[in-house]
Enzyme design. Structure first.
Site, short mmCIF file in Angstrom:
data_model
loop_
_atom_site.label_atom_id
_atom_site.label_comp_id
_atom_site.label_asym_id
_atom_site.label_seq_id
_atom_site.Cartn_x
_atom_site.Cartn_y
_atom_site.Cartn_z
N GLY A 1 56.99 -33.55 46.76
CA GLY A 1 58.45 -33.54 46.78
C GLY A 1 59.03 -33.49 45.38
N GLY B 1 52.22 -37.73 49.42
CA GLY B 1 50.90 -37.22 49.10
C GLY B 1 50.28 -38.05 48.00
N THR B 2 51.05 -39.06 47.57
CA THR B 2 50.63 -39.85 46.41
C THR B 2 49.78 -41.05 46.79
OG1 THR B 2 52.78 -40.87 46.61
CG2 THR B 2 52.53 -39.18 44.94
N PRO C 1 43.77 -48.13 41.75
CA PRO C 1 43.59 -47.38 40.50
C PRO C 1 43.19 -45.93 40.70
CG PRO C 1 41.82 -48.98 40.82
CD PRO C 1 42.83 -49.24 41.89
N THR D 1 44.28 -43.75 43.36
CA THR D 1 45.47 -42.94 43.65
C THR D 1 46.44 -43.01 42.47
OG1 THR D 1 46.46 -44.81 44.83
CG2 THR D 1 45.30 -43.18 46.16
N GLY E 1 55.41 -43.24 39.77
CA GLY E 1 55.61 -41.81 40.04
C GLY E 1 56.24 -41.07 38.89
N GLU E 2 57.16 -41.71 38.21
CA GLU E 2 57.91 -40.99 37.17
C GLU E 2 57.38 -41.27 35.76
OE1 GLU E 2 60.81 -41.19 40.54
OE2 GLU E 2 61.25 -39.96 38.82
#
Lengths: 327, 782
Positions: free
Chosen positions: B256, B484-485, B669, B671, B741-742
């Site tokens: 995404g 998907g993370t 750790p 993923t 994520g960022e």
């Protein structure tokens, strides 16, 4: 994509015969270009003649040189020992192109007929003289960062052939064998196969309606054996060349006896540079000679705002390629 | 102190949390069993919709010639603004957009009038019994548009710049000190402008919606969305339904990166088409449509001015951004936030300018603001290091912010120094030649570069439900999405530890608005919010079961005070005497319970700390308020890289990469490492090749395909080293998770550009750094 009918042909004669009465029909080989263009509604042939079953996949030594059947796949040719040993530039041009999946599908004949990656050609919403003659060319004052600087016209500045193989073939004097519906074959040097855009950029090559490429023959030569293909691109794989150089040299005692040079990514067609070859021939294989040859190759360049960098880039690419083969 | 239970206290020795568990959904994905939004093909009577889009970027629709399209066999409908079912509300009206919530980011919905605002704007929907027939008919549909001259970007001479008073672009950090004067008086003054190309998220799965009206007042959408609840809220308001009448489902998402955060036109149009047809409708964006269908990172210039002492201590930072926005919107990423708080600096000021152009609106893209903002500040800090003559790492330590310079608050936790030290060690930073242009490998110029990153722990909350079965299984539920993370996996791990079960005995269900609502999976918020909610829901189970145990004469815990009992590994026991207790199964079986359900609201970020403070304040009413709600919450990280530059060909290749991240508790750790690698790779792409080109006259993209819009391929990426600093943060949520994520992308493009500077002595300030720009820079004197 439009509706179309489909016929598989078993022989070249059958294939050309099927196209004879249907001038708008198209041959389907690997399909890696044609299907993309059909899906984008850029081509809408009502009839496809599948030439995949044609027995044109041989790669063999002949008195005229290495003969490659037009239906041989890019990966098969690129990895073939005769090609790797005798024509390294051809092997590299194939293996540096596209992706393994595409190379496994795409045929040699189809490769030579791939269409430009110019963004204005690839999107039917744009005007494009190549796609719709007379509609205009926004690339002249628009996104031209990966378009041509040699052989261009006010109608079109696309690199009509964006790929790699034809560049190597142009350098090494390859000859195409074309066959028509009468079963008649003619031989056309690849350097005379492609047409410059001029005022008719929609006419890209000398194929007559229904004519089929059946083979490519590359003459044996010392400069072919000592050849390479260097490709410069924004990412390391799966990208078209910003600039590329196919070169072959026969160097004896430090002097260049024969030289072959063709450039990719910069010409409206695969760009054989006899100017560069003239500068190289008989001269010492030094950087100074190579630089002079590169300058000669680009003397006629007509860069625009965003592709002006290519004039330097392709010269540096050519010099690097010449250095590599000179050793 | 009365506090919510906290994972660090109840599970001091984590079991599977923190272990590199392989993805629990991995098998389903590789076998094709995982069902994505465009794969609900069994719905009865499903038909296919295709969007017809505008060729021109600006104009008015004057008519449609449907004759040829209608004749295509299987065509069921051609829907245009003239015949589309009317919506109760559209986001075109700002008040109505407010009512739709944050999911209605699009602001303008096509097919509401004859107006064409941007190239490839949807102007019609063609519905047919097969996808191919719909596509063919769409190609034959002729749309007559009276074109007008478009504005292509803020660089277009026709563009009019303005200072936004509202919208995200107006949300700037507060100024502090007198930045203008501080800059003017600074012994060292640096000014530079940074260009950022248009970037597109390009998830592997494009936008896709399958809309099914199960009754005239009941809609189910299978939608490729990161925000189940946002989509539900926006759709229900638009369609004039109550929230519960709209069900949003997303079990699997093919990436995404922010573009699936909000609801986009194709989702609404699919619902409208399904209503018009009275049949389920599937609508999937083509790859070219993806470029104009779900937003992008906007084209932008940033000018950064930096004043410093002659030793390199910052005195002033002034940030100015100019970017392109759509005709109806005032959106811009807030780049200045990271410039504001990354370093200790007494004076700061930010301004933002916009120009409206005929483009689709831009939107959140991985680290919106922080990613391009870090390119500016981390490039200029590198310049400062050279100017002062100190190591780039040293200049960052010299200006290290021990408190949040923007708010003056202490950090909830900050491990940036540890990230620097560990990163430098892993990378071999000490081997770097302090002078640039010195290191070579054959013809290639070799450079080392590094940069820092930070990303906020936003404030949010969400709900979860845990159902524990006496047979030793549990079902855990929250309406989250897994991009998907690894959300499926990390929440399974959390539940396993919280319930004392093996992960294989947990089933975590997500991606359905019928499950307990939770926050959008965006802004790095999902892992922290959902894990905390699930953890607390498990605690709720234990509290309920404790009540059962203490009243059960046959239980060893009979008569005990509930507060004296703890849960440990699926056992209830006395805190003072852990031997006295029993497993949940025994208690439940004696009580004839097959299962027991718990639920909870988990808070994330400032909301969590405030809530804890409020609990505390109640307790010490006499002593006044606890001032615990006063931390600034951020993840931090450092990236190091080696690049090789070919001085003749202008090509830049990244040869080594190290990222060290302080992101709170790392749930998994494996993923997490993948996520950091993915972000760094995306950053390398932004640095070296990603850029969407808009024709300067026609305002239409010229490279809207994955062949021509270059993202990194494997051959561009070296072996990557990723490590996490062990970080315990009690202020951010019950799990101590910051989210990663960022942070993975922040600083990455600057690290590459800084390495290029080290290799070549040339400072590249325009992204992407393609061979043309590299060669041009090399032509200039160093």
């Amino acid at each position: 994509m439009n509706d179309f009918s489909y016929t598989a042909a078993a022989t070249a004669k059958e294939a050309t015969g099927l196209l004879k009465d249907q001038p708008t029909a198209t041959y389907l080989a690997g399909g890696t270009t044609l299907l993309d263009l059909m899906k984008a509604n850029l081509l809408a042939p009502p009839h496809l003649v599948d030439v995949n079953p044609l027995p044109l996949t041989a790669i063999e030594q002949t008195p005229d040189g290495l003969r490659i059947g037009a239906m041989a796949r890019m990966s098969a040719v690129g990895e073939h020992p005769l090609v790797v040993q005798g024509y390294p530039a051809v092997s590299k041009s194939l293996l540096l192109a596209a992706s393994p999946q595409l190379r496994n599908m795409a045929s040699i004949g189809g490769n030579l007929l791939q269409r430009t990656r110019c963004g204005y050609f690839r999107d039917a919403a744009f005007p494009c003289n190549k796609r719709v003659p007379g509609s205009g060319c926004p690339a002249l004052e628009g996104d031209n960062h990966n378009l041509a600087v040699l052989g261009v016209s006010e109608s079109c500045i696309a690199t009509a052939y964006p790929g790699d193989l034809a560049v190597a073939l142009a350098a090494l004097d390859a000859v195409l064998t074309l066959e028509n519906a009468k079963g008649k074959q003619r031989r056309v040097p690849i350097t005379e196969f492609y047409l410059l855009p001029g005022r008719t950029p929609h006419k890209e090559n000398v194929l007559e309606p229904g004519e089929l490429i059946v083979a490519v023959t590359i003459p044996q030569a010392a400069h072919a054996q000592r050849s390479t293909y260097l490709k410069v691109r924004e990412r390391s794989s799966y990208a078209y060349a910003l600039a590329s150089a196919a070169v072959g040299l026969d160097v004896q005692g430090g002097t260049i006896r024969t030289a072959r040079v063709a450039l990719g990514g910069v010409g409206a067609q695969p760009w054989r540079s006899r100017e560069a070859e003239k500068v190289l021939t008989g001269q010492p294989a030094t950087e100074a000679t190579f630089r002079a040859a590169a300058a000669a190759a680009l003397r006629e360049a007509q860069p625009r705002k965003e592709n002006a960098y290519k004039v330097d880039l392709v010269q540096n690419t050519l010099v690097r390629a010449l250095q590599e083969v000179a050793g | 102190m009365e506090m919510e239970p906290n994972f660090a206290d109840t599970n001091p020795k984590a079991g599977v949390v923190g272990q590199p568990l392989s993805r629990v959904d991995g098998r389903a994905k590789v076998t094709g069993a995982a069902k994505y939004s465009a794969e609900y093909n069994q719905l009865p009577g499903l038909v296919h919709a295709v969007l017809k889009t505008s060729d021109v970027a600006r104009g008015r629709i004057t008519g449609f010639d449907v004759s040829a399209a209608r004749q295509v066999p299987g065509v069921l409908a051609i829907i245009t603004h003239e015949n589309i079912p009317k919506l109760a509300k559209t986001p075109n009206n700002p008040q109505d957009q407010q009512a739709m919530g944050p999911g209605a980011h699009m602001g303008f919905l096509p097919l509401t009038s004859d107006q064409v605002h941007y190239a490839a704007q949807p102007v019609a929907i063609v519905v047919a019994d097969t996808l191919e027939r719909a596509q063919h008919a769409a190609a034959l549909l002729r749309v007559q548009i009276s074109p007008e001259t478009p504005v292509a970007s803020f660089r277009d001479p026709k563009a009019e710049e303005f200072k936004p008073k509202e919208g995200r672009a107006a949300q700037l950090p507060k100024p502090r000190g007198n930045a203008q004067a501080a800059f003017a008086g600074a012994p060292i003054q640096l000014t530079a402008t940074y260009e950022h190309a248009i970037n597109h998220h390009n998830p592997m799965e494009p936008g896709a919606t399958t809309a099914h009206w199960e009754a005239p007042d009941r809609l189910t959408v299978y939608d490729a969305t990161q925000g189940i609840v946002w989509t539900q809220q926006a759709l229900s308001v638009m369609l004039g339904l109550s929230a519960d009448q709209v069900r949003v489902v997303n079990k699997f998402l093919g990436g995404g990166f922010g573009c699936k955060g909000s609801v986009w036109p194709h989702t609404v149009l699919a619902a409208q088409a399904a209503r018009a047809m009275g049949r389920p409708v599937k609508l999937v964006l083509t790859r070219p449509q993806q470029f104009t269908g779900m937003g992008h990172r906007e084209d932008q210039d940033q000018t950064l001015r930096l004043g410093a002492t002659s030793e390199g201590k910052l005195l002033a930072l002034l940030h100015e951004k100019t970017s392109t926005t759509s005709p109806w919107d005032a959106y811009a990423e807030t780049n200045s936030k990271i410039v504001d708080l990354l370093y200790a600096c007494p004076a700061f000021e930010a301004t933002a300018k916009l120009a409206k152009a005929n483009v689709m609106t831009s939107t959140f893209m991985r680290a919106p603001g922080e990613a391009p903002g870090s390119f500016a500040i981390e490039s200029l800090m590198d310049d400062l290091a050279y100017r002062v003559g100190v190591d780039p790492l040293q200049i960052r330590l010299l200006n290290y912010a021990d408190r949040d310079p923007s708010t003056g608050k202490p950090w909830s936790s900050k491990s940036l120094k540890e990230c620097y030290a560990r990163g430098a060690e892993l990378f071999g930073w000490a081997k770097r030649n302090p002078k640039n242009g010195q290191m070579r490998q054959g013809k290639l110029l070799v450079g080392y570069g590094m940069a820092s990153g930070t990303y906020p722990v936003h404030s949010g909350q969400g709900n979860a439900r845990v159902r524990l079965y006496a047979d030793g299984h549990a079902v855990v539920q929250a309406a989250a999405t897994d991009l998907g993370t690894g959300t499926y996996t990390v929440i399974t791990q959390t539940a396993a530890d919280a319930l004392g079960l093996a992960p294989e005995n947990i089933r975590f269900e997500l991606g359905d608005s019928q499950l307990p609502s939770t926050i959008v999976s965006g802004g790095s918020m999902a892992a922290g919010t959902v894990s905390s909610s699930v953890y607390l829901a498990a605690q709720d189970v234990w509290q309920k079961l404790t009540k059962v145990a203490v009243m059960d004469k046959k239980s060893p815990l009979f008569g005990a005070k509930p507060t004296d009992i703890e849960a440990n590994g699926g056992r209830l026991q006395l805190k003072a005497n852990p031997a006295k207790g029993e497993g949940f199964a025994e208690i439940m079986k004696r009580a004839m319970m097959t299962d027991l359900e718990g639920s909870a609201t988990g808070r994330y970020g400032a909301g969590y700390e405030s809530a804890q403070a409020a609990l505390n304040a109640k307790q010490d009413a006499a002593g006044g308020k606890d001032d615990a709600a006063g931390h600034s919450m951020h993840s931090f990280g450092a990236h190091f890289c080696e690049v090789h530059v070919d001085p003749d060909l202008g090509t830049v290749r990244v040869k080594r990469w190290v990222s060290v991240i302080g992101g709170g508790r790392i749930l998994n750790p494996k993923t997490a490492r993948s996520q950091i690698m993915g972000g760094a790779i995306m950053g390398i792409g932004a640095a070296l090749m990603e850029g969407t080109v808009r024709d300067p006259h026609l305002a239409r993209y010229t490279n809207a395909s994955l062949a021509d819009y270059h993202v990194c391929v494997n051959a561009d990426i070296p072996e990557m080293t990723v490590e996490f600093v062990d970080e315990k943060d009690p202020y951010i949520n019950a799990m101590g998770v910051k989210g990663i994520g960022e942070i993975s992308i922040v600083g990455t493009s600057a690290a590459v550009a800084n390495a290029i500077y080290h290799a070549t002595g040339r400072r590249l300030r325009s992204l992407p750094i393609t061979p043309d720009k590299m060669l041009e820079a090399l032509r200039q004197p160093a």
